[in-house]
Motif scaffolding. Sequence first.
Motif, PDB file in Angstrom:
ATOM      1  N   ALA A  14      25.607   7.270  -1.025  1.00 39.42           N
ATOM      2  CA  ALA A  14      24.742   8.200  -0.303  1.00 39.42           C
ATOM      3  C   ALA A  14      24.071   7.517   0.883  1.00 39.42           C
ATOM      4  N   LEU A  17      19.670  11.369   4.509  1.00 34.78           N
ATOM      5  CA  LEU A  17      19.975  12.632   5.172  1.00 34.78           C
ATOM      6  C   LEU A  17      18.746  13.126   5.926  1.00 34.78           C
ATOM      7  N   LEU A  60      20.328  17.771  -1.440  1.00 34.29           N
ATOM      8  CA  LEU A  60      21.523  17.757  -2.300  1.00 34.29           C
ATOM      9  C   LEU A  60      21.267  17.076  -3.642  1.00 34.29           C
ATOM     10  N   SER A  65      25.031  17.315  -6.406  1.00 37.31           N
ATOM     11  CA  SER A  65      25.338  15.884  -6.495  1.00 37.31           C
ATOM     12  C   SER A  65      25.531  15.427  -7.936  1.00 37.31           C
ATOM     13  N   CYS A 116      36.420  14.014   1.100  1.00 40.44           N
ATOM     14  CA  CYS A 116      35.655  14.128  -0.149  1.00 40.44           C
ATOM     15  C   CYS A 116      36.508  13.747  -1.359  1.00 40.44           C
ATOM     16  N   TYR A 184      29.360  14.986  -4.081  1.00 34.47           N
ATOM     17  CA  TYR A 184      28.340  14.618  -3.099  1.00 34.47           C
ATOM     18  C   TYR A 184      28.941  14.502  -1.699  1.00 34.47           C
ATOM     19  N   LYS A 185      30.156  13.950  -1.599  1.00 34.71           N
ATOM     20  CA  LYS A 185      30.801  13.853  -0.291  1.00 34.71           C
ATOM     21  C   LYS A 185      31.098  15.235   0.275  1.00 34.71           C
ATOM     22  N   SER A 188      27.788  16.742   1.341  1.00 39.77           N
ATOM     23  CA  SER A 188      27.297  16.047   2.537  1.00 39.77           C
ATOM     24  C   SER A 188      28.027  16.506   3.793  1.00 39.77           C
ATOM     25  N   TYR A 191      26.559  19.696   4.754  1.00 40.12           N
ATOM     26  CA  TYR A 191      25.219  19.413   5.293  1.00 40.12           C
ATOM     27  C   TYR A 191      25.310  18.987   6.759  1.00 40.12           C
ATOM     28  N   ALA A 192      26.253  18.090   7.055  1.00 37.20           N
ATOM     29  CA  ALA A 192      26.421  17.613   8.431  1.00 37.20           C
ATOM     30  C   ALA A 192      26.840  18.755   9.355  1.00 37.20           C
TER      31      ALA A 192
END
Length: 430
Positions: A14, A17, A60, A65, A116, A184-185, A188, A191-192
């Motif tokens: 991680a 973020l 997350l 996650s 991911c 989580y990937k 993420s 999220y990005a």
Amino acid sequence: MKPVNTQPLWLEEAVTLETQAPLAKADAVFVGGGITALSAAIPLLKAGFTVQVLEANAPLSGASSRAFGNLDVGVSVSNSALRAQYGTQLGDELWLEAANAAIELQAYIARCQIACDLDTSGHLKVAFNSRQEAGLVNEYHELNAVFPHSQAKLVRGQEVSHYWPGRKATLGFFNPLSATVNPYKFASALYAQFLALGGHYSAYCAVKQVRPDKGEGYTVVHQAGHTQAEHVVHTTNGYTSKVSGALRQHILPIGSYIMATNPLSEQEYKAFTHPHQVVTTAYHFKQYMRLDQQRRLIFGGRLGLSTGLQEHKVERELRNLATHLLPFVDIQSSHVWGGKLAMTRTMLPSMGALAHNQYYAMGYCGRGIPMAWWCGIKLAEMIVQGSTRNITSFTRAPNQSFRLLNLIPLRNELLSGYFYLKDRAYREFQ
């Protein structure tokens, strides 16, 4: 002995973020900041909405996650049961939509080149008695009826050991359509993309109240103040709080727990002819396992229905279960963590409208990643169109309340004990 890490294994990679102060006003406010919220928010941003996501904890940090990473095809109930409950047409639509969610998500990950750790080795479900065998045979025929070219198959006798090196199983159902990701990937990456499109994400900003305004909008009261919103979307799933009291009656939060081990020895690793394939047992409290790229065993399961079990008890129970199923592996755990699933009485996702311009989606019943992503996409369509009609079959399956069950003291413990004893009897009978 080195202490066991109680954070999800996925958080080892991680990064920090970015989060922002909440907006004073937004077109859409999401209560809860996981995969469902981000999957819905991205198409809304592309449609020109201003979007505010409010997350009570770290970004997350919820189920997004803490999941195992399965992309299972279908839902946790058979097509035949759905037909019996809702009729042939709606039953088939529900099952097919759920199946397509996982397949569409795999295509989306490939199309968007999301890094991911998508693995398409498939899933094997194993049975240890005649009751479990009958269930697997039914699952096989239902999948084959919809996807006749899937190359799914039943494996028996010695052929099972080719796929599964553990304790002898009587039957295996191999489903090549299911896959796995690093949850989580994946979250993420969403999220990005959300931030790149101009979305606002505020962590450590728990919502206290959603209050209707005199007009058509809402005031969302949170730790940092309040945000006015035209649309409010509840996406807290198993972490739904008293803020959404009406929704809590429709879900039953239960605990799900996962363990990761130290890397297996070369000899142990070679025993797995399909090391990255997920193997799932057919018990009431099922277990699921796979090896990651670092040769670590990822082993998860339901230890009961209660949430918040102590880590040392979780680690001991998971280690005992893993040793029972994989007696040739020296189980040395490095991580153990837990999270909350949200179950529904129908075993289908619960989603729709709470009130005018107030929506929700939750209750993924162990199919969290594909269902969360798919329901997020459908939520966005509802908001853009201003209607829940003809968007998804899930809104046509009536919700059923847990209100009476919630009145029973120690309900989770009583149900857990019943299913635990049944599974233990099956294991000891083998």
